[in-house]
Design a protein around this motif. Sequence first.
Motif, PDB file in Angstrom:
ATOM      1  N   PHE A  26      48.535  35.310  60.580  1.00  0.00           N
ATOM      2  CA  PHE A  26      47.952  35.585  59.273  1.00  0.00           C
ATOM      3  C   PHE A  26      46.722  36.484  59.384  1.00  0.00           C
ATOM      4  N   GLU A  27      45.976  36.383  60.524  1.00  0.00           N
ATOM      5  CA  GLU A  27      44.851  37.283  60.735  1.00  0.00           C
ATOM      6  C   GLU A  27      45.320  38.724  60.832  1.00  0.00           C
ATOM      7  N   ILE A  28      46.405  38.917  61.552  1.00  0.00           N
ATOM      8  CA  ILE A  28      46.983  40.267  61.651  1.00  0.00           C
ATOM      9  C   ILE A  28      47.441  40.753  60.281  1.00  0.00           C
ATOM     10  N   LEU A  29      48.054  39.871  59.510  1.00  0.00           N
ATOM     11  CA  LEU A  29      48.499  40.260  58.168  1.00  0.00           C
ATOM     12  C   LEU A  29      47.312  40.680  57.311  1.00  0.00           C
ATOM     13  N   ASP A  30      46.186  39.892  57.419  1.00  0.00           N
ATOM     14  CA  ASP A  30      45.005  40.247  56.630  1.00  0.00           C
ATOM     15  C   ASP A  30      44.496  41.633  57.007  1.00  0.00           C
ATOM     16  N   ASP A  31      44.431  41.917  58.316  1.00  0.00           N
ATOM     17  CA  ASP A  31      43.967  43.239  58.758  1.00  0.00           C
ATOM     18  C   ASP A  31      44.857  44.345  58.221  1.00  0.00           C
ATOM     19  N   VAL A  32      46.173  44.098  58.277  1.00  0.00           N
ATOM     20  CA  VAL A  32      47.106  45.113  57.776  1.00  0.00           C
ATOM     21  C   VAL A  32      46.895  45.364  56.297  1.00  0.00           C
ATOM     22  N   PHE A  33      46.781  44.289  55.502  1.00  0.00           N
ATOM     23  CA  PHE A  33      46.597  44.448  54.062  1.00  0.00           C
ATOM     24  C   PHE A  33      45.264  45.123  53.744  1.00  0.00           C
ATOM     25  N   GLU A  34      44.183  44.770  54.529  1.00  0.00           N
ATOM     26  CA  GLU A  34      42.897  45.402  54.295  1.00  0.00           C
ATOM     27  C   GLU A  34      42.969  46.904  54.537  1.00  0.00           C
ATOM     28  N   LYS A  35      43.618  47.309  55.610  1.00  0.00           N
ATOM     29  CA  LYS A  35      43.756  48.732  55.895  1.00  0.00           C
ATOM     30  C   LYS A  35      44.533  49.439  54.798  1.00  0.00           C
ATOM     31  N   ILE A  36      45.571  48.761  54.313  1.00  0.00           N
ATOM     32  CA  ILE A  36      46.361  49.366  53.240  1.00  0.00           C
ATOM     33  C   ILE A  36      45.505  49.535  51.985  1.00  0.00           C
ATOM     34  N   LEU A  37      44.681  48.513  51.664  1.00  0.00           N
ATOM     35  CA  LEU A  37      43.826  48.595  50.487  1.00  0.00           C
ATOM     36  C   LEU A  37      42.769  49.686  50.643  1.00  0.00           C
ATOM     37  N   GLU A  38      42.189  49.774  51.859  1.00  0.00           N
ATOM     38  CA  GLU A  38      41.190  50.811  52.096  1.00  0.00           C
ATOM     39  C   GLU A  38      41.773  52.202  51.896  1.00  0.00           C
ATOM     40  N   ARG A  39      42.960  52.429  52.421  1.00  0.00           N
ATOM     41  CA  ARG A  39      43.597  53.736  52.259  1.00  0.00           C
ATOM     42  C   ARG A  39      43.878  54.032  50.786  1.00  0.00           C
ATOM     43  N   CYS A  40      44.305  52.992  50.070  1.00  0.00           N
ATOM     44  CA  CYS A  40      44.573  53.198  48.643  1.00  0.00           C
ATOM     45  C   CYS A  40      43.289  53.555  47.885  1.00  0.00           C
ATOM     46  N   GLN A  41      42.193  52.878  48.219  1.00  0.00           N
ATOM     47  CA  GLN A  41      40.923  53.154  47.538  1.00  0.00           C
ATOM     48  C   GLN A  41      40.411  54.548  47.864  1.00  0.00           C
ATOM     49  N   ARG A  42      40.544  54.964  49.171  1.00  0.00           N
ATOM     50  CA  ARG A  42      40.081  56.302  49.523  1.00  0.00           C
ATOM     51  C   ARG A  42      40.899  57.365  48.805  1.00  0.00           C
ATOM     52  N   ARG A  43      42.192  57.111  48.672  1.00  0.00           N
ATOM     53  CA  ARG A  43      43.044  58.067  47.977  1.00  0.00           C
ATOM     54  C   ARG A  43      42.665  58.170  46.513  1.00  0.00           C
ATOM     55  N   LYS A  44      42.332  57.031  45.890  1.00  0.00           N
ATOM     56  CA  LYS A  44      41.933  57.064  44.480  1.00  0.00           C
ATOM     57  C   LYS A  44      40.622  57.833  44.304  1.00  0.00           C
ATOM     58  N   LYS A  45      39.636  57.640  45.248  1.00  0.00           N
ATOM     59  CA  LYS A  45      38.377  58.364  45.153  1.00  0.00           C
ATOM     60  C   LYS A  45      38.595  59.859  45.275  1.00  0.00           C
ATOM     61  N   ARG A  46      39.466  60.282  46.221  1.00  0.00           N
ATOM     62  CA  ARG A  46      39.733  61.707  46.375  1.00  0.00           C
ATOM     63  C   ARG A  46      40.359  62.271  45.108  1.00  0.00           C
ATOM     64  N   ASP A  47      41.290  61.488  44.500  1.00  0.00           N
ATOM     65  CA  ASP A  47      41.925  61.966  43.275  1.00  0.00           C
ATOM     66  C   ASP A  47      40.904  62.117  42.149  1.00  0.00           C
ATOM     67  N   ARG A  48      39.927  61.175  42.040  1.00  0.00           N
ATOM     68  CA  ARG A  48      38.924  61.252  40.969  1.00  0.00           C
ATOM     69  C   ARG A  48      38.023  62.468  41.168  1.00  0.00           C
ATOM     70  N   ARG A  49      37.627  62.749  42.457  1.00  0.00           N
ATOM     71  CA  ARG A  49      36.785  63.894  42.714  1.00  0.00           C
ATOM     72  C   ARG A  49      37.513  65.198  42.376  1.00  0.00           C
ATOM     73  N   ARG A  50      38.788  65.290  42.730  1.00  0.00           N
ATOM     74  CA  ARG A  50      39.561  66.490  42.411  1.00  0.00           C
ATOM     75  C   ARG A  50      39.665  66.713  40.916  1.00  0.00           C
ATOM     76  N   ARG A  51      39.892  65.622  40.166  1.00  0.00           N
ATOM     77  CA  ARG A  51      39.990  65.774  38.716  1.00  0.00           C
ATOM     78  C   ARG A  51      38.656  66.219  38.121  1.00  0.00           C
ATOM     79  N   ALA A  52      37.515  65.664  38.714  1.00  0.00           N
ATOM     80  CA  ALA A  52      36.193  66.053  38.183  1.00  0.00           C
ATOM     81  C   ALA A  52      35.948  67.527  38.433  1.00  0.00           C
ATOM     82  N   VAL A  53      36.309  68.013  39.644  1.00  0.00           N
ATOM     83  CA  VAL A  53      36.138  69.435  39.958  1.00  0.00           C
ATOM     84  C   VAL A  53      36.956  70.306  39.020  1.00  0.00           C
TER      85      VAL A  53
END
Length: 275
Positions: free
Chosen positions: A244-271
């Motif tokens: 379950f610790e490994i699963l948590d790490d995997v899900f956290e990485k997936i969430l981090e990537r999703c959040q970074r992608r959303k931030k990049r999309d917001r910056r592009r739209r603002a530009v």
Amino acid sequence: MSVDSNSNTEKPFPNLQVLDVSNNAFVGSLPERYINKFRGMIDVEKNLTDDEENLFLALIELRITLKGLDQSLKRLLNTFTALDLSSNRFSGSIPPSIGNLKSLRYLNLSHNTLTGHIQPSLGGMSNLESLDLSSNKLVGEIPDELSSLTFLGKLNLSMNNLEGHIPQSTQLSKSYVANAGLCGFPLTKGCDPSNGKPSPPYVEVESDREIKWDYVFAAAGYVVSLGIFSWLILFSPSFRYKYFEILDDVFEKILERCQRRKKRDRRRRAVRNQA
């Protein structure tokens, strides 16, 4: 019209070489008594004198069906012999004595209602070049004696009720269609080695099926792996914690990537909006 085999004629047509009465309405059995007297077909060279031979060569011109084709003969060779009784309503069996016509080259008994077996004596007609017994009601097996007819160029036994194996000979690889009981080359239906009859249709049973061992091993490995994994999850706390610790790490990485992608999309739209 019927054929009278009890005629009082002692020697009818002793030097006859060609008899064609096809496409008529003759009924009854084949005229065995006359056939026995066809000396010109039994031994054509022995029963022709020089005068008779020259007379035939000078006067004879006829049209006859040979090997399924209509042909016109301008002269009659002293060794030419043919017997065509086809397309009538002859019945009964083929007389064994027809095999005595040793000099006969063309025999056509097709399109009648002949019954019984093909006589083995036909194998003694050593000069026979064409034999047509098609479209009758003949039964039984093809006699092996026919394979000795080395001059035979045309053989048609189709549309009968023959059965058993076809004698293996190049001369006999001809027409056998519409004989459901026949088997062997040149037909695609094989023969049962035990009785020479057509082999029964093959029915696949469970024991005959080939086992696909690759699939068996793959399925067994999947089941064993799933069983071991389930046992560790249920009965090994340390394994369960690490899993379950490994699963948590995997899900956290997936969430981090999703959040970074959303931030990049917001910056592009603002530009794009500023532009």
